[in-house]
Design a protein around this motif. Structure first.
Motif, PDB file in Angstrom:
ATOM      1  N   ASP A  88       4.331  36.302  11.424  1.00 19.84           N
ATOM      2  CA  ASP A  88       3.991  37.497  11.425  1.00 19.84           C
ATOM      3  C   ASP A  88       4.065  38.157   9.965  1.00 19.84           C
ATOM      4  O   ASP A  88       3.410  38.932   9.432  1.00 19.84           O
ATOM      5  CB  ASP A  88       4.663  38.345  12.418  1.00 19.84           C
ATOM      6  CG  ASP A  88       4.112  38.094  13.639  1.00 19.84           C
ATOM      7  OD1 ASP A  88       3.015  38.010  14.056  1.00 19.84           O
ATOM      8  OD2 ASP A  88       5.173  37.963  14.663  1.00 19.84           O
ATOM      9  N   LEU A  89       5.384  37.808   9.454  1.00 17.32           N
ATOM     10  CA  LEU A  89       5.807  38.260   8.115  1.00 17.32           C
ATOM     11  C   LEU A  89       6.353  37.151   7.114  1.00 17.32           C
ATOM     12  O   LEU A  89       6.892  36.076   7.821  1.00 17.32           O
ATOM     13  CB  LEU A  89       6.874  39.191   8.420  1.00 17.32           C
ATOM     14  CG  LEU A  89       6.378  40.643   8.894  1.00 17.32           C
ATOM     15  CD1 LEU A  89       7.686  41.531   9.266  1.00 17.32           C
ATOM     16  CD2 LEU A  89       5.564  41.242   7.950  1.00 17.32           C
ATOM     17  N   LEU A  90       6.044  37.254   5.978  1.00 14.48           N
ATOM     18  CA  LEU A  90       6.711  36.336   4.911  1.00 14.48           C
ATOM     19  C   LEU A  90       7.377  36.849   3.973  1.00 14.48           C
ATOM     20  O   LEU A  90       7.061  37.975   3.490  1.00 14.48           O
ATOM     21  CB  LEU A  90       5.317  35.383   4.487  1.00 14.48           C
ATOM     22  CG  LEU A  90       5.688  34.539   3.428  1.00 14.48           C
ATOM     23  CD1 LEU A  90       6.277  33.132   4.095  1.00 14.48           C
ATOM     24  CD2 LEU A  90       4.307  34.072   2.785  1.00 14.48           C
ATOM     25  N   ILE A  91       8.569  36.511   3.857  1.00 12.26           N
ATOM     26  CA  ILE A  91       9.439  37.331   2.673  1.00 12.26           C
ATOM     27  C   ILE A  91       9.965  35.890   1.724  1.00 12.26           C
ATOM     28  O   ILE A  91      10.407  34.891   1.969  1.00 12.26           O
ATOM     29  CB  ILE A  91      10.855  37.521   3.198  1.00 12.26           C
ATOM     30  CG1 ILE A  91      10.375  38.766   4.255  1.00 12.26           C
ATOM     31  CG2 ILE A  91      11.723  37.978   2.231  1.00 12.26           C
ATOM     32  CD1 ILE A  91      11.613  39.451   4.836  1.00 12.26           C
ATOM     33  N   VAL A  92       9.326  36.133   0.541  1.00 14.80           N
ATOM     34  CA  VAL A  92       9.332  35.121  -0.460  1.00 14.80           C
ATOM     35  C   VAL A  92       9.717  35.737  -1.997  1.00 14.80           C
ATOM     36  O   VAL A  92       9.326  37.101  -2.017  1.00 14.80           O
ATOM     37  CB  VAL A  92       8.036  34.036  -0.636  1.00 14.80           C
ATOM     38  CG1 VAL A  92       7.671  33.533   0.785  1.00 14.80           C
ATOM     39  CG2 VAL A  92       6.877  35.205  -0.790  1.00 14.80           C
ATOM     40  N   PRO A  93      10.254  35.003  -2.661  1.00 18.49           N
ATOM     41  CA  PRO A  93      10.208  35.416  -4.129  1.00 18.49           C
ATOM     42  C   PRO A  93       8.634  35.556  -4.585  1.00 18.49           C
ATOM     43  O   PRO A  93       7.715  34.912  -4.324  1.00 18.49           O
ATOM     44  CB  PRO A  93      10.830  34.194  -5.274  1.00 18.49           C
ATOM     45  CG  PRO A  93      11.552  33.622  -3.873  1.00 18.49           C
ATOM     46  CD  PRO A  93      11.064  33.652  -2.647  1.00 18.49           C
ATOM     47  N   GLY A  94       8.562  36.767  -5.397  1.00 16.21           N
ATOM     48  CA  GLY A  94       7.244  37.050  -5.797  1.00 16.21           C
ATOM     49  C   GLY A  94       6.464  35.994  -6.512  1.00 16.21           C
ATOM     50  O   GLY A  94       5.125  36.004  -6.316  1.00 16.21           O
ATOM     51  N   VAL A  95       6.938  35.376  -7.302  1.00 18.96           N
ATOM     52  CA  VAL A  95       6.364  34.074  -8.114  1.00 18.96           C
ATOM     53  C   VAL A  95       5.756  33.065  -6.910  1.00 18.96           C
ATOM     54  O   VAL A  95       4.875  32.247  -7.224  1.00 18.96           O
ATOM     55  CB  VAL A  95       7.318  33.297  -9.121  1.00 18.96           C
ATOM     56  CG1 VAL A  95       7.809  34.445 -10.105  1.00 18.96           C
ATOM     57  CG2 VAL A  95       8.589  32.560  -8.312  1.00 18.96           C
ATOM     58  N   TYR A  96       5.925  33.156  -5.650  1.00 16.12           N
ATOM     59  CA  TYR A  96       5.550  32.131  -4.714  1.00 16.12           C
ATOM     60  C   TYR A  96       4.531  33.024  -3.750  1.00 16.12           C
ATOM     61  O   TYR A  96       4.327  32.522  -2.877  1.00 16.12           O
ATOM     62  CB  TYR A  96       6.737  31.576  -4.220  1.00 16.12           C
ATOM     63  CG  TYR A  96       7.577  30.589  -4.850  1.00 16.12           C
ATOM     64  CD1 TYR A  96       6.932  29.988  -6.007  1.00 16.12           C
ATOM     65  CD2 TYR A  96       8.848  30.547  -4.685  1.00 16.12           C
ATOM     66  CE1 TYR A  96       7.903  29.158  -6.571  1.00 16.12           C
ATOM     67  CE2 TYR A  96       9.853  29.755  -5.534  1.00 16.12           C
ATOM     68  CZ  TYR A  96       9.173  29.275  -6.356  1.00 16.12           C
ATOM     69  OH  TYR A  96       9.916  28.296  -7.489  1.00 16.12           O
ATOM     70  N   ALA A  97       4.383  34.279  -4.067  1.00 17.55           N
ATOM     71  CA  ALA A  97       3.634  35.158  -3.213  1.00 17.55           C
ATOM     72  C   ALA A  97       2.370  34.451  -2.911  1.00 17.55           C
ATOM     73  O   ALA A  97       1.629  33.720  -3.900  1.00 17.55           O
ATOM     74  CB  ALA A  97       3.610  36.430  -3.469  1.00 17.55           C
ATOM     75  N   LEU A  98       1.766  34.189  -1.936  1.00 17.06           N
ATOM     76  CA  LEU A  98       0.411  33.846  -1.506  1.00 17.06           C
ATOM     77  C   LEU A  98      -0.825  35.017  -1.992  1.00 17.06           C
ATOM     78  O   LEU A  98      -0.358  35.999  -1.835  1.00 17.06           O
ATOM     79  CB  LEU A  98       0.397  33.629  -0.008  1.00 17.06           C
ATOM     80  CG  LEU A  98       1.304  32.699   0.553  1.00 17.06           C
ATOM     81  CD1 LEU A  98       1.018  32.759   1.999  1.00 17.06           C
ATOM     82  CD2 LEU A  98       1.004  31.300   0.205  1.00 17.06           C
ATOM     83  N   PRO A  99      -1.741  34.442  -2.828  1.00 14.05           N
ATOM     84  CA  PRO A  99      -2.840  35.160  -3.051  1.00 14.05           C
ATOM     85  C   PRO A  99      -3.458  35.680  -1.956  1.00 14.05           C
ATOM     86  O   PRO A  99      -3.727  35.402  -1.020  1.00 14.05           O
ATOM     87  CB  PRO A  99      -3.829  34.555  -4.025  1.00 14.05           C
ATOM     88  CG  PRO A  99      -3.322  32.959  -3.707  1.00 14.05           C
ATOM     89  CD  PRO A  99      -2.019  33.115  -3.035  1.00 14.05           C
TER      90      PRO A  99
END
Length: 195
Positions: free
Chosen positions: A39-50
């Motif tokens: 439902d939600l993904l919390i990741v470092p911005g450099v690994y964010a999914l496009p």
């Protein structure tokens, strides 16, 4: 990891039906978002999914941590000492997600002496008491563990860009009121406004 204890306690009091299932970074995260398994993904911005909606949660700075009884440390930590001491580091679990601190250090063409490598940053503080080693972690994580463990938190003696944590969700969950509530609750936890 740093806001999860507060978030879990809050949900235990006010939303006891909410369930959490945490996963490490994986190349299959986008598939899980699309299928609705995540439902939600919390990741470092450099690994964010496009191509997925996202919001910035917080910016996190790096610090060095060590056992407070480390006999090799004085009052301060300089760059020469940082690289001369041995380290506990986060290891690379997948080539798509190299450790964020290592990305910066490799650009400096400097290598740390590695005494131990662990799969998650959250394990590094646990590995230090009683050792002469250093670790490089995000400041909130260091301060959280320093409440319970005999750790020193030291300014990092080199420039390292901060980590920007983002939250993402699948397009088909945009109108889901439960997910919207959880997004808002997580954002409040990250800013310290969760009561």
């Amino acid at each position: 990891a740093v806001v999860f204890p507060q978030l879990l306690a809050y949900c235990g009091r006010y939303a006891p039906g909410v369930r959490f299932d945490l996963y490490p970074l994986s190349p299959r995260l986008s598939e899980g978002l699309e299928r609705g398994d995540i439902d939600l993904l919390i990741v470092p911005g450099v690994y964010a999914l496009p191509d997925y909606p996202q919001t910035e949660l917080f910016e996190e700075h790096w610090v060095a941590i060590a056992w407070e009884g480390n006999p090799l440390l004085g009052e301060t930590l300089d760059e020469e000492q940082y690289f001369s001491l041995e380290h506990a580091i986060k290891r690379e679990n997948h080539a798509m997600f190299p450790p964020l601190d290592e990305r910066t250090l490799s650009g400096l063409k400097r290598k740390r002496k590695v005494a131990a490598s662990l799969p998650q940053y959250s394990l590094l503080p646990l590995s230090l008491p009683g050792t002469p080693y250093l670790a490089t972690v995000q400041e909130r994580l260091a301060r959280l563990y320093a409440q319970w463990l005999p750790l020193r938190v030291l300014p990092l003696p080199l420039a390292m860009p901060p980590v920007i944590e983002v939250m993402q969700w699948p397009h088909h969950k945009m109108g889901d009121y439960g997910i919207r509530w959880l997004r808002d609750t997580i954002a409040q936890a990250c800013t310290g406004r969760l009561v």
